[in-house]
Design a protein around this motif. Structure first.
Motif, PDB file in Angstrom:
ATOM      1  N   GLN A 137     -13.430  30.227  16.685  1.00  0.00           N
ATOM      2  CA  GLN A 137     -12.124  30.854  17.216  1.00  0.00           C
ATOM      3  C   GLN A 137     -11.270  29.734  17.915  1.00  0.00           C
ATOM      4  O   GLN A 137      -9.953  29.531  18.004  1.00  0.00           O
ATOM      5  N   ALA A 138     -11.977  28.598  18.747  1.00  0.00           N
ATOM      6  CA  ALA A 138     -11.236  27.828  19.746  1.00  0.00           C
ATOM      7  C   ALA A 138     -10.862  26.749  18.673  1.00  0.00           C
ATOM      8  O   ALA A 138      -9.373  26.290  18.982  1.00  0.00           O
ATOM      9  N   GLU A 139     -11.272  26.515  17.643  1.00  0.00           N
ATOM     10  CA  GLU A 139     -10.856  25.523  16.725  1.00  0.00           C
ATOM     11  C   GLU A 139      -9.859  26.025  15.892  1.00  0.00           C
ATOM     12  O   GLU A 139      -8.664  25.261  15.609  1.00  0.00           O
TER      13      GLU A 139
ATOM     14  N   LEU B 193      -3.295  26.481  15.490  1.00  0.00           N
ATOM     15  CA  LEU B 193      -2.319  27.337  15.761  1.00  0.00           C
ATOM     16  C   LEU B 193      -1.370  26.555  16.929  1.00  0.00           C
ATOM     17  O   LEU B 193       0.061  26.467  16.688  1.00  0.00           O
ATOM     18  N   LEU B 194      -1.973  26.329  18.032  1.00  0.00           N
ATOM     19  CA  LEU B 194      -1.179  25.850  19.123  1.00  0.00           C
ATOM     20  C   LEU B 194      -0.441  24.387  18.991  1.00  0.00           C
ATOM     21  O   LEU B 194       0.407  23.984  19.516  1.00  0.00           O
ATOM     22  N   ALA B 195      -1.112  23.760  17.961  1.00  0.00           N
ATOM     23  CA  ALA B 195      -0.701  22.496  17.447  1.00  0.00           C
ATOM     24  C   ALA B 195       0.788  22.666  16.794  1.00  0.00           C
ATOM     25  O   ALA B 195       1.735  21.628  16.631  1.00  0.00           O
ATOM     26  N   GLU B 196       1.088  23.822  16.061  1.00  0.00           N
ATOM     27  CA  GLU B 196       2.346  23.912  15.652  1.00  0.00           C
ATOM     28  C   GLU B 196       2.795  23.025  14.434  1.00  0.00           C
ATOM     29  O   GLU B 196       3.882  22.573  14.529  1.00  0.00           O
ATOM     30  N   LEU B 197       1.828  22.709  13.570  1.00  0.00           N
ATOM     31  CA  LEU B 197       1.874  21.570  12.661  1.00  0.00           C
ATOM     32  C   LEU B 197       2.299  22.254  11.064  1.00  0.00           C
ATOM     33  O   LEU B 197       2.941  21.605  10.403  1.00  0.00           O
ATOM     34  N   ALA B 198       1.970  23.581  10.902  1.00  0.00           N
ATOM     35  CA  ALA B 198       2.153  24.223   9.766  1.00  0.00           C
ATOM     36  C   ALA B 198       3.515  25.348   9.705  1.00  0.00           C
ATOM     37  O   ALA B 198       3.776  25.663  10.929  1.00  0.00           O
ATOM     38  N   LYS B 199       4.049  25.341   8.651  1.00  0.00           N
ATOM     39  CA  LYS B 199       5.152  26.341   8.635  1.00  0.00           C
ATOM     40  C   LYS B 199       4.004  27.673   8.641  1.00  0.00           C
ATOM     41  O   LYS B 199       4.755  28.763   9.253  1.00  0.00           O
ATOM     42  N   SER B 200       3.269  27.932   7.692  1.00  0.00           N
ATOM     43  CA  SER B 200       2.253  29.138   7.588  1.00  0.00           C
ATOM     44  C   SER B 200       0.990  28.766   7.926  1.00  0.00           C
ATOM     45  O   SER B 200       0.422  27.829   7.399  1.00  0.00           O
ATOM     46  N   TYR B 201       0.162  29.836   8.392  1.00  0.00           N
ATOM     47  CA  TYR B 201      -1.115  29.721   8.460  1.00  0.00           C
ATOM     48  C   TYR B 201      -1.773  31.097   7.964  1.00  0.00           C
ATOM     49  O   TYR B 201      -1.193  32.008   8.051  1.00  0.00           O
TER      50      TYR B 201
ATOM     51  N   ALA C 167      -1.102  35.784  23.572  1.00  0.00           N
ATOM     52  CA  ALA C 167      -0.747  35.710  24.981  1.00  0.00           C
ATOM     53  C   ALA C 167      -0.418  34.210  25.177  1.00  0.00           C
ATOM     54  O   ALA C 167       0.405  34.020  26.261  1.00  0.00           O
ATOM     55  N   LYS C 168      -1.320  33.378  24.648  1.00  0.00           N
ATOM     56  CA  LYS C 168      -1.223  32.087  25.383  1.00  0.00           C
ATOM     57  C   LYS C 168       0.264  31.276  24.650  1.00  0.00           C
ATOM     58  O   LYS C 168       0.958  30.421  25.471  1.00  0.00           O
ATOM     59  N   LEU C 169       0.547  31.723  23.610  1.00  0.00           N
ATOM     60  CA  LEU C 169       1.818  31.215  23.283  1.00  0.00           C
ATOM     61  C   LEU C 169       2.991  31.753  24.001  1.00  0.00           C
ATOM     62  O   LEU C 169       4.071  30.853  24.266  1.00  0.00           O
ATOM     63  N   LEU C 170       2.818  33.012  24.360  1.00  0.00           N
ATOM     64  CA  LEU C 170       3.701  33.620  25.206  1.00  0.00           C
ATOM     65  C   LEU C 170       3.955  33.043  26.483  1.00  0.00           C
ATOM     66  O   LEU C 170       4.766  32.486  27.118  1.00  0.00           O
TER      67      LEU C 170
ATOM     68  N   ASN D 289       5.109  19.612   9.209  1.00  0.00           N
ATOM     69  CA  ASN D 289       4.151  18.716   8.607  1.00  0.00           C
ATOM     70  C   ASN D 289       3.538  19.230   7.644  1.00  0.00           C
ATOM     71  O   ASN D 289       3.346  18.634   6.378  1.00  0.00           O
ATOM     72  N   LEU D 290       3.265  20.370   7.550  1.00  0.00           N
ATOM     73  CA  LEU D 290       2.319  20.957   6.635  1.00  0.00           C
ATOM     74  C   LEU D 290       3.045  22.497   6.171  1.00  0.00           C
ATOM     75  O   LEU D 290       3.698  23.301   6.989  1.00  0.00           O
TER      76      LEU D 290
END
Length: 354
Positions: free
Chosen positions: A179-181, A186-194, A213-216, A325-326
């Motif tokens: 989950q952490a990986e 997600l938090l790296a925000e490198l892709a348009k879609s996940y 919550a963390k993104l908020l 980037n992705l």
């Protein structure tokens, strides 16, 4: 038990006998759930029962997605719903109880009323042999089955001992390494879609609620959508507990899919849970409503498009034009966290045909 495996029982007898054994086994569990093709007889029994329980017809099984139960009884006497079995088996907590009810005799010769949903006119369930019932019964009674047979009869008394109470769920348990990986991606925000595709019980809801919550907390504009709010109860719980740790008060930003598409608002992150239940054209429209979109789902057929989601939709996302980037980053969760892995494998192998 330290192995986190679920207790699996095959209960045979009349509805009253089966219900009595089930409620005894689940005496120390909170609000057991009874599911059946027709729950009217259990609703009647509930009126005079000293032990509270809730009921759910097979048609209502989809409402249990995203929930967690300590004890479930699935009565297959009058009908076998493969989808309901697959859905409900995945909602039982580790060390919880998953029981299947059958009559003592003649079950294979009884009409499967659930077949009425599939049979073409003018066929009726009484006219058709359900070979799937034969397959299922063989699997339930096979020596490798995780189910322990408990048969009731008027002439034979047996003792049923309550199962031990479960430990309370830790409200904000640390994320697993998987989950952490996934969250780091997600938090790296490198892709348009996940796209997060994983079987039941792997912690998708926990990951989504924690990440929202963390993104908020980072000041991102976030939103969450799903086919219905009932499907995201555990996600909401994790979202609220993580926000509490961060020290922020904020209502879960849930919106109906059509409301998001029609609104002019653009989001930094949009999460779509139970995504395979939403039509693909609507998913593509949702993908345009945010800088980053996460589509989370299982790859089981009862969640709508099933494998078609993972093949067709993911391909469309991978070739989309984007400034990120992705175009697409696929995430996976493999380790069961709701139950022991071996018990899950045994039950999963039984219902893989569903």
């Amino acid at each position: 038990m330290s192995d986190h495996h679920r207790h699996c029982f095959l209960l045979k007898g009349s509805p009253n006998e089966v219900l009595s054994d089930f409620l005894t086994l689940s005496k120390h569990f909170s609000t057991p759930l009874v599911a059946a093709y027709d729950v009217s007889q259990y609703d009647t029994a509930l009126l005079s029962s000293t032990t509270p329980f809730i009921t759910c017809s097979f048609k209502q099984a989809l409402q249990q997605l995203g929930r967690s139960h300590e004890a479930i009884l699935v009565d297959l006497t009058h009908g076998v719903s493969a989808s309901a079995l697959a859905i409900l088996s995945g909602t039982v907590r580790g060390n919880g109880l998953f029981a299947i009810a059958l009559p003592n005799d003649e079950w294979l010769s009884m009409a499967d009323q659930d077949l009425s949903r599939y049979l073409p006119w003018p066929y009726e369930p009484e006219q058709v042999t359900s070979y799937f019932k034969h397959y299922l019964l063989n699997k339930l009674q096979d020596e490798t089955s995780p189910f322990t047979l408990l048969r009731s009869s008027k002439n034979k008394k047996h003792s049923v001992n309550p199962l031990p109470a479960l430990k309370p769920i830790e409200p904000n348990a640390p994320l697993t390494q998987e989950q952490a990986e996934a969250q780091s991606c997600l938090l790296a925000e490198l892709a348009k879609s996940y796209v997060l595709i994983a079987p039941r019980g792997r912690g998708k809801s926990t990951l989504l609620g924690d990440s929202l919550a963390k993104l908020l907390g980072r000041g991102r504009r976030v939103a969450i959508t799903a086919p219905n709010q009932e499907a995201i109860l555990s996600l909401r719980s994790r979202f609220e507990s993580t926000l509490s740790q961060i020290g922020i008060e904020y209502e879960l930003p849930f919106f109906a899919p059509d409301a998001l598409i029609n609104a002019p608002t653009e989001w930094d992150f949009l999460f779509i849970d139970e995504a395979a239940m939403i039509p693909l054209p609507m998913l593509m429209a949702l993908n345009k409503k945010a800088t980053h979109c996460l589509f989370s789902t299982t790859n089981y057929g009862y969640e709508g498009a099933g494998k078609g989601f993972g093949i067709r939709f993911c391909h469309d996302l991978s070739v989309q034009k984007t400034t990120q980037n992705l175009a697409l980053q696929e995430l996976t969760l493999n380790q069961p966290i709701r139950w022991g892995e071996m018990t899950h494998w045994k039950i999963g192998s039984m219902i893989a045909f569903f």
